[in-house]
Design an enzyme around this catalytic site. Structure first.
Site, PDB file in Angstrom:
ATOM      1  N   LYS A  66      32.274  35.570  48.496  1.00  0.00           N
ATOM      2  CA  LYS A  66      32.484  36.799  49.269  1.00  0.00           C
ATOM      3  C   LYS A  66      31.275  37.223  50.096  1.00  0.00           C
ATOM      4  CE  LYS A  66      36.150  38.759  46.404  1.00  0.00           C
ATOM      5  NZ  LYS A  66      36.662  39.973  45.739  1.00  0.00           N
ATOM      6  N   ASP A 102      39.394  44.502  49.736  1.00  0.00           N
ATOM      7  CA  ASP A 102      39.222  44.896  48.337  1.00  0.00           C
ATOM      8  C   ASP A 102      39.192  46.408  48.196  1.00  0.00           C
ATOM      9  OD1 ASP A 102      39.225  42.427  47.087  1.00  0.00           O
ATOM     10  OD2 ASP A 102      37.055  42.170  47.183  1.00  0.00           O
TER      11      ASP A 102
END
Length: 280
Positions: A66, A102
């Protein structure tokens, strides 16, 4: 056929294909969504190959890429840039653009929890934790307790919550970190299938301090983690990782396929809890 995917290492645990394929079918879109195992040293060559594929619509990014993927992208969405982590990459006019959905998933899990002026405890200091801390700051929490193995990584999260009283604790100080928290959140891979189990010392601290708190685990495989069951046994209110997974997936689906995702339903949740991701 157009397709999107999820990349990571490990990747077999990902439930994302089940979600996106279910929605593609519901909307009668001729497309696919797959898992792709990509090691850290393969990221650059993988992206080079995908750029030239006309059927490719993008990918979700999971552990451990990420943050590592950011220098390989052409630009970032403002939310991803602020958080410093990317979980969704989409080709746009020849450029690879990084997004962070997210935070949409965290919102789906915690929007109903009263957090303003209260304390939240977060385990983890990676990309998922960055999204959690940014969300908590947007909800105007009073204090954030970060519980981590690596204090240096956790210190970097302070900039995501300016003005919030943020403290870093080691695993041995979990009791101090969890005491009085309105939400106790696992944003680490601990307890995930294929990862290290959550240490018993942390679970014991959760049990002692979960009473009346929301206990939220970002881990999705298994859905009912030991962290959640321990929190429930201690009087907490468990929120599983599927809630977040569906929230972030809905935003990613629209970015990939250009259509809003159908609202989550019980059939989909049942599918996610009963079907092994390895068989999907």
């Amino acid at each position: 056929m157009i397709f999107a995917e999820v990349i990571g290492d490990p990747i077999a645990q990902s439930k994302s294909p089940l979600i996106h394929k279910y929605w593609l079918d519901r909307l009668s879109i001729a497309g696919d969504y797959v898992r792709t195992l990509i090691a850290a040293d393969e990221l650059a060559s993988f992206l080079d190959g995908r750029r030239s594929d006309p059927d490719w619509r993008g990918f979700n990014v999971t552990i451990p890429h990420k943050q590592a993927i950011i220098p390989l992208l052409d630009r970032l969405d403002p939310h991803a840039e602020a958080i410093g982590a990317v979980n969704c990459v989409v080709p746009e006019d020849g450029a690879l653009v990084g997004y962070n959905t997210d935070i949409d998933g965290v919102a789906a899990a915690l929007d109903s929890v009263e957090l303003s002026g209260r304390k939240a405890a977060v385990m983890g200091a990676g990309g998922a934790a960055r999204a959690v801390v940014a969300y908590l700051a947007s909800r105007r929490v009073g204090r954030i307790a970060l519980v981590v193995r690596n204090a240096e990584r956790a210190e970097r999260l302070r900039s995501l919550a300016p003005g919030v009283d943020t403290h870093v604790f080691g695993f041995d100080d979990a009791d101090l970190a969890f005491a009085g928290a309105a939400a106790i959140i696992n944003a680490s891979p601990l307890g995930m299938a294929g990862a290290d189990p959550m240490p018993q010392s942390l679970l014991d601290a959760v049990r002692r301090h979960a009473g009346g708190a929301t206990v939220f685990d970002l881990v999705t495989t298994p859905a009912d983690t030991e962290f959640l069951s321990t929190g429930a046994a201690g009087g907490g209110h468990p929120v599983d990782g599927l809630t977040m997974l569906l929230g972030q997936a809905a935003r990613a689906f629209e970015l990939f396929f250009g259509a809003p995702a159908p609202p989550p339903d019980e059939t989909l949740r049942d599918l996610l809890t009963t079907v092994s991701p390895n068989s999907a």
